[in-house]
Design a protein around this motif. Structure first.
Motif, short mmCIF file in Angstrom:
data_model
loop_
_atom_site.label_atom_id
_atom_site.label_comp_id
_atom_site.label_asym_id
_atom_site.label_seq_id
_atom_site.Cartn_x
_atom_site.Cartn_y
_atom_site.Cartn_z
N GLY A 136 -3.03 11.10 12.69
CA GLY A 136 -3.34 10.67 11.34
C GLY A 136 -2.15 10.07 10.61
O GLY A 136 -2.29 9.09 9.85
N TRP A 137 -0.94 10.61 10.83
CA TRP A 137 0.22 10.10 10.11
C TRP A 137 0.57 8.67 10.55
O TRP A 137 1.08 7.88 9.75
N ARG A 138 0.25 8.33 11.80
CA ARG A 138 0.48 6.95 12.26
C ARG A 138 -0.50 5.99 11.59
O ARG A 138 -0.15 4.85 11.25
N TRP A 139 -1.72 6.45 11.37
CA TRP A 139 -2.70 5.62 10.68
C TRP A 139 -2.29 5.34 9.23
O TRP A 139 -2.66 4.31 8.66
N LEU A 140 -1.54 6.26 8.64
CA LEU A 140 -1.08 6.02 7.26
C LEU A 140 -0.26 4.73 7.18
O LEU A 140 -0.45 3.91 6.27
N PHE A 141 0.64 4.53 8.13
CA PHE A 141 1.46 3.31 8.13
C PHE A 141 0.61 2.07 8.41
O PHE A 141 0.84 1.00 7.83
N ILE A 142 -0.36 2.21 9.30
CA ILE A 142 -1.22 1.07 9.63
C ILE A 142 -2.04 0.66 8.41
O ILE A 142 -2.14 -0.53 8.07
N ILE A 143 -2.65 1.64 7.72
CA ILE A 143 -3.47 1.34 6.55
C ILE A 143 -2.64 0.68 5.46
O ILE A 143 -3.06 -0.31 4.83
N ASP A 144 -1.44 1.20 5.22
CA ASP A 144 -0.57 0.60 4.19
C ASP A 144 -0.22 -0.84 4.54
O ASP A 144 -0.17 -1.71 3.67
N ALA A 145 0.04 -1.11 5.83
CA ALA A 145 0.36 -2.48 6.24
C ALA A 145 -0.86 -3.39 6.11
O ALA A 145 -0.73 -4.56 5.70
N ILE A 146 -2.04 -2.86 6.42
CA ILE A 146 -3.27 -3.66 6.29
C ILE A 146 -3.49 -4.07 4.84
O ILE A 146 -4.00 -5.16 4.54
N ILE A 147 -3.10 -3.21 3.91
CA ILE A 147 -3.21 -3.53 2.48
C ILE A 147 -2.14 -4.54 2.06
O ILE A 147 -2.41 -5.48 1.31
N THR A 148 -0.94 -4.38 2.57
CA THR A 148 0.21 -5.18 2.12
C THR A 148 0.21 -6.60 2.68
O THR A 148 0.45 -7.57 1.94
N LEU A 149 -0.03 -6.76 3.97
CA LEU A 149 0.16 -8.05 4.62
C LEU A 149 -0.75 -9.16 4.08
O LEU A 149 -0.27 -10.28 3.84
N PRO A 150 -2.05 -8.92 3.84
CA PRO A 150 -2.87 -10.00 3.27
C PRO A 150 -2.41 -10.46 1.89
O PRO A 150 -2.49 -11.64 1.56
N ILE A 151 -1.90 -9.51 1.08
CA ILE A 151 -1.39 -9.88 -0.25
C ILE A 151 -0.19 -10.79 -0.11
O ILE A 151 -0.04 -11.78 -0.85
N ALA A 152 0.68 -10.49 0.86
CA ALA A 152 1.85 -11.35 1.10
C ALA A 152 1.42 -12.76 1.51
O ALA A 152 1.96 -13.76 1.02
N LEU A 153 0.45 -12.86 2.39
CA LEU A 153 -0.01 -14.17 2.85
C LEU A 153 -0.66 -14.95 1.72
O LEU A 153 -0.45 -16.17 1.60
#
Length: 555
Positions: free
Chosen positions: A213-230
């Motif tokens: 579960g703790w690894r998914w935390l980083f994945i979810i945060d990146a999924i939220i962040t990367l589209p906003i950057a693009l």
């Protein structure tokens, strides 16, 4: 009705600019008090609608970086500790390494904004910390985590001061305070919900595809962040005075944006020369102004009600959510033997009652921004004094009060303890306005103020806000009281120095005028003298007309 800028905003050298159009009178109405664009001409309303829609949306969503700051805490408590063998001081080391990256990156990234187009720099920073966050899910050792946390801190460092700098590249004094506060509060409110979001992610995804579960935390945060950057690469605007036109503005709107800024003296990019360096580092602005934000930031520090070392990374004032001093006080009623027989607070109450403090703070901060832009005509310093006086009063009372003599009264006192603590964004706005005629200085001093505040806040609270001292925390409240006094003195010093510069500029203007004056006939001279006396009365130095000396060119 008025066609002149607010009194604290320098208008630059009017002889050097070529206005695109004549200023139109602005008739103030009650609707404009609610939102400033409602009083503007239709062309400016349309322009600001577009700029607000893009700028405030991206800035507020970008503040989801708080998730990428705080996810390491959630991950540590959700299995990362055991999986990576972090049984010693590794978490604190990871936090410290993130802090090093954050401190190193702020000033260079803000100066980059004066050399390259912000529409590339800001989204690139967000893309960088998003990729580093995503990479964190796959780490096999805490040493790999260290490297990635440094990169997250380095890329995140430029976002907060960078957005404040960009706000100063688009908005005038009657507009910028509200936008700065909205941006800041978006992050503050977002911090309140980040724990819920990450708890839900862990609960729903633990073990999915064989990932903890703790690894998914980083994945979810990146999924939220990367589209906003693009999306930022597509929509985020650059500075109208120094960069290309945003594609979602037509040429007329681009020129209108430039005119709005040049008419109040905002400057665009200039070359770094020996003379510029000398002027920058011989100016009192460079050595005095950033520390105003540092002193103010200290007044927003409270320890977090955390049982382990996780709370260390959250002691920066613009992420000041979480449990404050009130949480320690509420928990103290559950001691055995009971301090006050019959009075007990449950764990949900200990966590929820302090949220009222946060709500009152948000409401008051919004009020300060709207009042500063509106009735106070762009003046920022009155609210810095309010910040200081409120902090002084509450610190003094909490230092002397018997916390258990009147439980209801003490509870209300804690709820209002942050009532005057919303001046931070207005201080950065004031820095932008004081340095309005030098974009490089604006970028440098905004970043320096935020950077120095972060450095000091990472160190001092560990000495004055010790967990073992609560709930009384006499040392902490004494420290807060002293800082409130220092904030009053420092603000006064800046006002005195601004007044001195204003008088010096007035004398210089008067000398130039006397050198080029052409004698008129006796009748004309008499009439002109009366008008000159009237003009001098209108623009004479006063405590309400403090700004960069360039403002005095309107005399």
């Amino acid at each position: 009705m008025s066609t002149v800028p607010y009194v604290e905003e320098p208008i630059g050298n009017i002889n050097d600019r070529r206005p695109v159009r004549e200023a139109q009178p602005i008739k103030e109405t009650w609707k404009g008090r609610l939102w400033d664009t409602l009083d503007l001409p239709s062309d400016q309303r349309k322009l600001l609608f577009k700029v607000d829609a893009v700028m405030l949306t991206f800035a507020s969503l970008g503040y989801l970086k708080n998730l990428d700051q705080q996810n390491i805490n959630n991950a540590f408590l959700s299995g990362m500790k055991e999986d990576l063998g972090m049984h010693g001081n590794e978490l604190v080391t990871a936090v410290t390494i993130w802090t090093v990256g954050y401190v190193i990156g702020q000033i260079p990234s803000n100066l980059l904004l004066t050399r390259f187009e912000p529409r590339f720099v800001i989204p690139a920073l967000e893309l960088g910390w998003g990729i580093a966050t995503l990479g964190s899910y796959a780490v096999k050792s805490y040493k790999s985590l260290y490297a990635l946390r440094f990169l997250v801190g380095l890329f995140e460092s430029g976002f907060y001061p960078g957005i404040h700098y960009i706000l100063g590249c688009w908005y005038t004094p009657r507009e910028i305070g509200k936008r700065a506060m909205i941006f800041w509060l978006a992050g503050s409110i977002g911090s309140m919900f980040s724990g819920f979001l990450q708890a839900a992610a862990y609960t729903q995804l633990n073990g999915v595809h064989g990932l903890a579960g703790w690894r998914w935390l980083f994945i979810i945060d990146a999924i939220i962040t990367l589209p906003i950057a693009l999306l930022g690469f597509v929509f985020f605007p650059s500075a109208p005075l120094q960069d290309k036109k945003a594609w979602w503005l037509n040429q007329e709107e681009h020129e209108l944006a430039q005119w709005r800024l040049t008419s109040i003296g905002r400057a665009g990019r200039s070359e770094w020369t020996k003379a510029k360096f000398k002027k920058l580092f011989s100016s009192w602005h460079t050595y005095v102004i950033p520390f105003l934000y540092v002193v103010s930031a200290f007044l927003k520090i409270y320890p977090f009600h955390v049982a382990d070392q996780v709370g260390l990374m959250l002691k920066i004032w613009n992420n000041g959510g979480g449990q404050q001093a009130m949480g320690y006080w509420l928990k103290s009623f559950n001691a055995n033997p009971a301090l006050v027989p019959g009075v007990h607070f449950s764990v949900p109450e200990i966590n929820q009652l302090p949220l009222i403090t946060r709500a009152i703070f948000i409401i008051s901060a919004i009020a300060y921004a709207w009042l500063s832009d509106g009735p106070f005509k762009g003046r920022r310093w009155p609210f810095i004094y309010v910040n200081a006086v409120c902090s002084l009063i509450f610190a003094g009372v909490l230092l002397k009060i018997d916390l258990y003599a009147n439980i209801t009264g003490t509870k209300v006192l804690y709820w209002f303890q942050d009532f005057g603590s919303g001046a931070g964004p207005l201080i950065l706005t004031w820095i932008i306005e004081i340095c309005s005629d030098d974009t490089e200085k604006r970028a440098l001093l905004v970043a320096a103020g935020n950077d120095l505040a972060y450095v000091f806040q990472s160190i001092m609270p560990n000495f004055v806000w010790k967990t073992v001292d609560f709930p009384e925390a006499r040392k902490g409240w004494t420290y807060s009281l002293c800082l409130a006094v220092l904030l009053i003195l420092w603000t006064t010093l800046i006002l005195i120095l601004l007044r001195r510069d204003e008088k010096k500029a007035l004398r210089s203007q008067a000398a130039i005028a006397s050198d080029v004056a052409i004698p008129n006939s006796p009748v004309e001279s008499s009439s002109d003298n009366r008008q000159d006396e009237k003009d001098r009365d209108d623009y004479s130095p006063s405590i309400d007309n403090l700004s960069n000396p360039a403002a005095l060119n309107k005399v």
